[in-house]
Design a protein around this motif. Structure first.
Motif, PDB file in Angstrom:
ATOM      1  N   VAL A  99       0.828  -1.211   0.000  1.00  0.00           N
ATOM      2  CA  VAL A  99       0.000   0.000   0.000  1.00  0.00           C
ATOM      3  C   VAL A  99       0.862   1.260   0.000  1.00  0.00           C
ATOM      4  CG1 VAL A  99      -1.659   1.324   1.373  1.00  0.00           C
ATOM      5  CG2 VAL A  99      -1.972  -1.129   1.079  1.00  0.00           C
ATOM      6  N   ARG A 100       2.003   1.219   0.690  1.00  0.00           N
ATOM      7  CA  ARG A 100       2.876   2.385   0.785  1.00  0.00           C
ATOM      8  C   ARG A 100       3.484   2.799  -0.550  1.00  0.00           C
ATOM      9  NH1 ARG A 100       1.660   5.532   4.790  1.00  0.00           N
ATOM     10  NH2 ARG A 100       1.014   4.259   6.539  1.00  0.00           N
ATOM     11  N   GLN A 101       3.375   1.927  -1.549  1.00  0.00           N
ATOM     12  CA  GLN A 101       3.946   2.259  -2.855  1.00  0.00           C
ATOM     13  C   GLN A 101       3.014   3.134  -3.688  1.00  0.00           C
ATOM     14  OE1 GLN A 101       5.882  -1.052  -5.002  1.00  0.00           O
ATOM     15  NE2 GLN A 101       5.638  -2.276  -3.139  1.00  0.00           N
ATOM     16  N   GLY A 102       1.791   3.293  -3.202  1.00  0.00           N
ATOM     17  CA  GLY A 102       0.816   4.095  -3.945  1.00  0.00           C
ATOM     18  C   GLY A 102       1.253   5.544  -4.070  1.00  0.00           C
ATOM     19  N   VAL A 103       1.036   6.118  -5.235  1.00  0.00           N
ATOM     20  CA  VAL A 103       1.397   7.514  -5.506  1.00  0.00           C
ATOM     21  C   VAL A 103       0.138   8.273  -5.902  1.00  0.00           C
ATOM     22  CG1 VAL A 103       2.773   9.061  -6.966  1.00  0.00           C
ATOM     23  CG2 VAL A 103       3.693   6.822  -6.274  1.00  0.00           C
ATOM     24  N   LYS A 104      -0.043   9.449  -5.313  1.00  0.00           N
ATOM     25  CA  LYS A 104      -1.225  10.257  -5.637  1.00  0.00           C
ATOM     26  C   LYS A 104      -1.125  10.793  -7.067  1.00  0.00           C
ATOM     27  CE  LYS A 104      -2.352  11.735  -0.940  1.00  0.00           C
ATOM     28  NZ  LYS A 104      -2.495  12.893  -0.026  1.00  0.00           N
ATOM     29  N   GLY A 105      -2.267  10.930  -7.689  1.00  0.00           N
ATOM     30  CA  GLY A 105      -2.298  11.484  -9.038  1.00  0.00           C
ATOM     31  C   GLY A 105      -2.662  10.447 -10.081  1.00  0.00           C
ATOM     32  N   GLU A 106      -3.152  10.912 -11.217  1.00  0.00           N
ATOM     33  CA  GLU A 106      -3.629  10.025 -12.267  1.00  0.00           C
ATOM     34  C   GLU A 106      -2.507   9.335 -13.027  1.00  0.00           C
ATOM     35  OE1 GLU A 106      -6.248  12.126 -14.831  1.00  0.00           O
ATOM     36  OE2 GLU A 106      -7.662  12.653 -13.236  1.00  0.00           O
ATOM     37  N   SER A 107      -1.290   9.836 -12.886  1.00  0.00           N
ATOM     38  CA  SER A 107      -0.176   9.270 -13.660  1.00  0.00           C
ATOM     39  C   SER A 107       0.244   7.896 -13.139  1.00  0.00           C
ATOM     40  CB  SER A 107       1.027  10.220 -13.628  1.00  0.00           C
ATOM     41  OG  SER A 107       1.449  10.415 -12.272  1.00  0.00           O
ATOM     42  N   TRP A 108      -0.052   7.615 -11.880  1.00  0.00           N
ATOM     43  CA  TRP A 108       0.351   6.307 -11.313  1.00  0.00           C
ATOM     44  C   TRP A 108      -0.668   5.244 -11.678  1.00  0.00           C
ATOM     45  CZ3 TRP A 108      -1.251   3.115  -6.942  1.00  0.00           C
ATOM     46  CH2 TRP A 108      -0.336   2.091  -6.656  1.00  0.00           C
ATOM     47  N   LYS A 109      -0.196   4.133 -12.259  1.00  0.00           N
ATOM     48  CA  LYS A 109      -1.079   3.077 -12.758  1.00  0.00           C
ATOM     49  C   LYS A 109      -0.885   1.757 -12.000  1.00  0.00           C
ATOM     50  CE  LYS A 109      -2.348   5.919 -16.031  1.00  0.00           C
ATOM     51  NZ  LYS A 109      -3.660   6.609 -15.994  1.00  0.00           N
ATOM     52  N   PHE A 110      -0.708   1.829 -10.698  1.00  0.00           N
ATOM     53  CA  PHE A 110      -0.551   0.632  -9.861  1.00  0.00           C
ATOM     54  C   PHE A 110       0.677  -0.201 -10.253  1.00  0.00           C
ATOM     55  CE2 PHE A 110      -5.024   1.739  -9.671  1.00  0.00           C
ATOM     56  CZ  PHE A 110      -5.250   1.739  -8.306  1.00  0.00           C
ATOM     57  N   ASP A 111       1.728   0.486 -10.638  1.00  0.00           N
ATOM     58  CA  ASP A 111       2.973  -0.211 -10.994  1.00  0.00           C
ATOM     59  C   ASP A 111       3.772  -0.501  -9.710  1.00  0.00           C
ATOM     60  OD1 ASP A 111       5.125  -1.295 -12.300  1.00  0.00           O
ATOM     61  OD2 ASP A 111       6.057   0.655 -12.715  1.00  0.00           O
ATOM     62  N   ILE A 112       3.343  -1.536  -8.992  1.00  0.00           N
ATOM     63  CA  ILE A 112       3.998  -1.835  -7.718  1.00  0.00           C
ATOM     64  C   ILE A 112       5.160  -2.807  -7.903  1.00  0.00           C
ATOM     65  CG2 ILE A 112       1.920  -1.407  -6.343  1.00  0.00           C
ATOM     66  CD1 ILE A 112       1.529  -4.440  -6.181  1.00  0.00           C
ATOM     67  N   LYS A 113       6.124  -2.706  -7.009  1.00  0.00           N
ATOM     68  CA  LYS A 113       7.250  -3.635  -6.980  1.00  0.00           C
ATOM     69  C   LYS A 113       6.903  -4.812  -6.064  1.00  0.00           C
ATOM     70  CE  LYS A 113      10.054  -1.150  -9.505  1.00  0.00           C
ATOM     71  NZ  LYS A 113      10.541  -1.629 -10.814  1.00  0.00           N
ATOM     72  N   ALA A 114       7.549  -5.919  -6.295  1.00  0.00           N
ATOM     73  CA  ALA A 114       7.282  -7.122  -5.490  1.00  0.00           C
ATOM     74  C   ALA A 114       7.678  -6.900  -4.031  1.00  0.00           C
ATOM     75  CB  ALA A 114       8.069  -8.300  -6.057  1.00  0.00           C
ATOM     76  N   VAL A 115       6.922  -7.527  -3.142  1.00  0.00           N
ATOM     77  CA  VAL A 115       7.205  -7.457  -1.706  1.00  0.00           C
ATOM     78  C   VAL A 115       7.462  -8.877  -1.196  1.00  0.00           C
ATOM     79  CG1 VAL A 115       6.296  -6.882   0.569  1.00  0.00           C
ATOM     80  CG2 VAL A 115       5.833  -5.373  -1.365  1.00  0.00           C
ATOM     81  N   TYR A 116       8.591  -9.049  -0.533  1.00  0.00           N
ATOM     82  CA  TYR A 116       8.972 -10.351   0.019  1.00  0.00           C
ATOM     83  C   TYR A 116       8.942 -10.284   1.543  1.00  0.00           C
ATOM     84  CZ  TYR A 116      10.984 -11.566  -4.572  1.00  0.00           C
ATOM     85  OH  TYR A 116      11.171 -11.837  -5.903  1.00  0.00           O
ATOM     86  N   GLY A 117       8.439 -11.327   2.147  1.00  0.00           N
ATOM     87  CA  GLY A 117       8.509 -11.450   3.611  1.00  0.00           C
ATOM     88  C   GLY A 117       9.307 -12.696   3.956  1.00  0.00           C
ATOM     89  N   VAL A 118      10.389 -12.552   4.695  1.00  0.00           N
ATOM     90  CA  VAL A 118      11.206 -13.694   5.123  1.00  0.00           C
ATOM     91  C   VAL A 118      11.092 -13.774   6.633  1.00  0.00           C
ATOM     92  CG1 VAL A 118      13.495 -14.741   5.165  1.00  0.00           C
ATOM     93  CG2 VAL A 118      12.777 -13.359   3.189  1.00  0.00           C
ATOM     94  N   PHE A 119      10.484 -14.841   7.129  1.00  0.00           N
ATOM     95  CA  PHE A 119      10.196 -14.955   8.552  1.00  0.00           C
ATOM     96  C   PHE A 119      10.909 -16.159   9.161  1.00  0.00           C
ATOM     97  CE2 PHE A 119       6.637 -12.878   6.426  1.00  0.00           C
ATOM     98  CZ  PHE A 119       6.538 -11.698   7.160  1.00  0.00           C
ATOM     99  N   PHE A 120      11.935 -15.882   9.966  1.00  0.00           N
ATOM    100  CA  PHE A 120      12.580 -16.929  10.754  1.00  0.00           C
ATOM    101  C   PHE A 120      11.671 -17.179  11.955  1.00  0.00           C
ATOM    102  CE2 PHE A 120      16.140 -14.856   8.633  1.00  0.00           C
ATOM    103  CZ  PHE A 120      16.942 -15.923   8.244  1.00  0.00           C
ATOM    104  N   ILE A 121      11.186 -18.381  12.126  1.00  0.00           N
ATOM    105  CA  ILE A 121      10.313 -18.657  13.275  1.00  0.00           C
ATOM    106  C   ILE A 121      10.921 -19.761  14.135  1.00  0.00           C
ATOM    107  CG2 ILE A 121       8.169 -17.793  12.276  1.00  0.00           C
ATOM    108  CD1 ILE A 121       7.467 -20.599  11.391  1.00  0.00           C
ATOM    109  N   ASN A 122      10.986 -19.484  15.423  1.00  0.00           N
ATOM    110  CA  ASN A 122      11.577 -20.434  16.368  1.00  0.00           C
ATOM    111  C   ASN A 122      10.492 -21.309  16.993  1.00  0.00           C
ATOM    112  OD1 ASN A 122      13.784 -21.589  17.524  1.00  0.00           O
ATOM    113  ND2 ASN A 122      14.094 -20.011  19.074  1.00  0.00           N
ATOM    114  N   PHE A 123       9.515 -21.691  16.179  1.00  0.00           N
ATOM    115  CA  PHE A 123       8.396 -22.528  16.625  1.00  0.00           C
ATOM    116  C   PHE A 123       7.789 -23.159  15.371  1.00  0.00           C
ATOM    117  CE2 PHE A 123       7.001 -18.184  15.960  1.00  0.00           C
ATOM    118  CZ  PHE A 123       5.907 -18.315  15.130  1.00  0.00           C
ATOM    119  N   LEU A 124       6.816 -24.043  15.545  1.00  0.00           N
ATOM    120  CA  LEU A 124       6.174 -24.687  14.406  1.00  0.00           C
ATOM    121  C   LEU A 124       4.953 -23.903  13.960  1.00  0.00           C
ATOM    122  CD1 LEU A 124       6.391 -28.477  15.356  1.00  0.00           C
ATOM    123  CD2 LEU A 124       8.026 -27.056  14.129  1.00  0.00           C
ATOM    124  N   LEU A 125       4.753 -23.839  12.665  1.00  0.00           N
ATOM    125  CA  LEU A 125       3.647 -23.080  12.093  1.00  0.00           C
ATOM    126  C   LEU A 125       2.442 -24.002  11.935  1.00  0.00           C
ATOM    127  CD1 LEU A 125       3.195 -20.168  10.996  1.00  0.00           C
ATOM    128  CD2 LEU A 125       3.689 -21.089   8.723  1.00  0.00           C
TER     129      LEU A 125
END
Length: 321
Positions: A99-125
């Motif tokens: 959501v933070r990649q959003g830009v105000k104005g008509e010129s922005w066409k939802f050209d978002i960059k990929a978002v990666y989440g890397v989660f080290f977890i010290n328990f079982l999922l």
């Protein structure tokens, strides 16, 4: 205190992956994690606290938040505590970064960059017993990638049980080092990968400044307090579970006893009833037989007194026939 810092502490994890001086380590780790998919050549650390979109919205705080040389956002987090909605929380973090990649104005066409989440977890999922779980957006029917703009990688550290000699890939070597770092006397795998030499310098406790050493010791104490709290909660839960189970057992036994008693009583009652019914039936049959005999004797002209003697019936009963 061991020779190397504990990566499961807040200070230790950020010391390894979350500062400019150790940026090379994070780049190497991410490239080993995403081997065969892409290559990160540089990254920039961002402010890990994202301001809320509107007043009153919960602030999302990450352990490490960075962007690659090509614009992808990467969130890296070490989580020691199991949480009921951990998967949802991870998704919430990634959604904020999108959501933070959003830009105000008509010129922005939802050209978002990929978002990666890397989660080290010290328990079982949940019930998932995999060391590494990759979550992507795909078509449910075909399994074909729908969008590459969101990716979650969960690494369940307790499920890694390989020895040093059994590690075959650089990713496995990383996980082995992180899992065993505090108990190591020397850093392994330096011959296979030069980055582990750099890691050895950064995580050596003796290389810390006095100020950093105090911060690290405070972080270790907080981590140990957490482990002690978890152990106490587990022990207390076990004791309470035993007590509750014992009480439940008595209660269940009592209920079972009553149930069995009622069942036995009904069974005995039916048995007694049948027995009584048979006795009653026999008695009634004998009486009917006496009346039938009395009628026959009466038709033969015998007196009531004589019939009384033969059948045992009363005078009133005989005269009523």
């Amino acid at each position: 205190m061991g020779k190397f810092i504990n990566p499961f502490t807040d200070y230790g994890f950020k010391k390894i992956f979350g500062q400019e001086v150790s940026k090379e380590l994070l780049i190497e780790f991410l490239n080993d994690l995403l081997e065969g998919e892409r290559v990160i050549t540089d990254l920039t650390f961002l402010n890990n606290e994202q301001l809320p979109i509107y007043p009153g919205e919960r602030i999302a705080i990450y352990d490490i938040f960075c962007t690659t040389d090509t614009g992808e956002k990467i969130i890296v987090e070490m989580q020691n505590r199991s949480q009921v909605y951990f998967k949802e929380r991870a998704l919430y973090y990634l959604s904020h970064a999108i959501v933070r990649q959003g830009v105000k104005g008509e010129s922005w066409k939802f050209d978002i960059k990929a978002v990666y989440g890397v989660f080290f977890i010290n328990f079982l999922l949940d019930e998932n017993h995999k060391l590494r779980t990759d979550v992507i957006l795909t078509d449910r029917e075909t399994g074909k990638l729908f969008s590459d703009k969101l990716r979650q990688i969960f690494i369940a550290l307790p499920l890694f049980n390989k020895t040093e000699t059994e590690c075959e890939t650089d990713f496995e070597r990383w996980i082995f080092v992180l899992n065993n770092m505090e108990t190591l006397n020397c850093m392994p795998f330096k011959a296979q990968k030069a980055v582990f030499e750099k890691l050895e310098e950064i995580v050596d406790v003796h290389s810390l400044s006095e100020e950093d050493r105090v911060r690290y010791e405070n972080s270790v104490n907080a981590y140990r307090d957490y482990l002690a709290t978890i152990d106490y909660a587990a022990k207390k839960g076990s004791e309470e579970g035993f007590e509750e189970g014992f009480e439940k057992g008595i209660e269940k036994g009592f209920e079972k006893g009553i149930e069995k008693g009622i069942e036995k009583g009904i069974e005995k009652g039916i048995e007694k009833g049948i027995e009584k019914g048979i006795e009653k039936g026999i008695e009634k049959g004998r009486r009917e037989e006496k009346f039938e005999t009395a009628r026959n004797l009466k038709s033969l002209g015998m007196t009531s007194e004589q019939i009384m003697q033969v059948t045992g019936l009363s005078l009133t009963e005989i005269e009523s026939l």
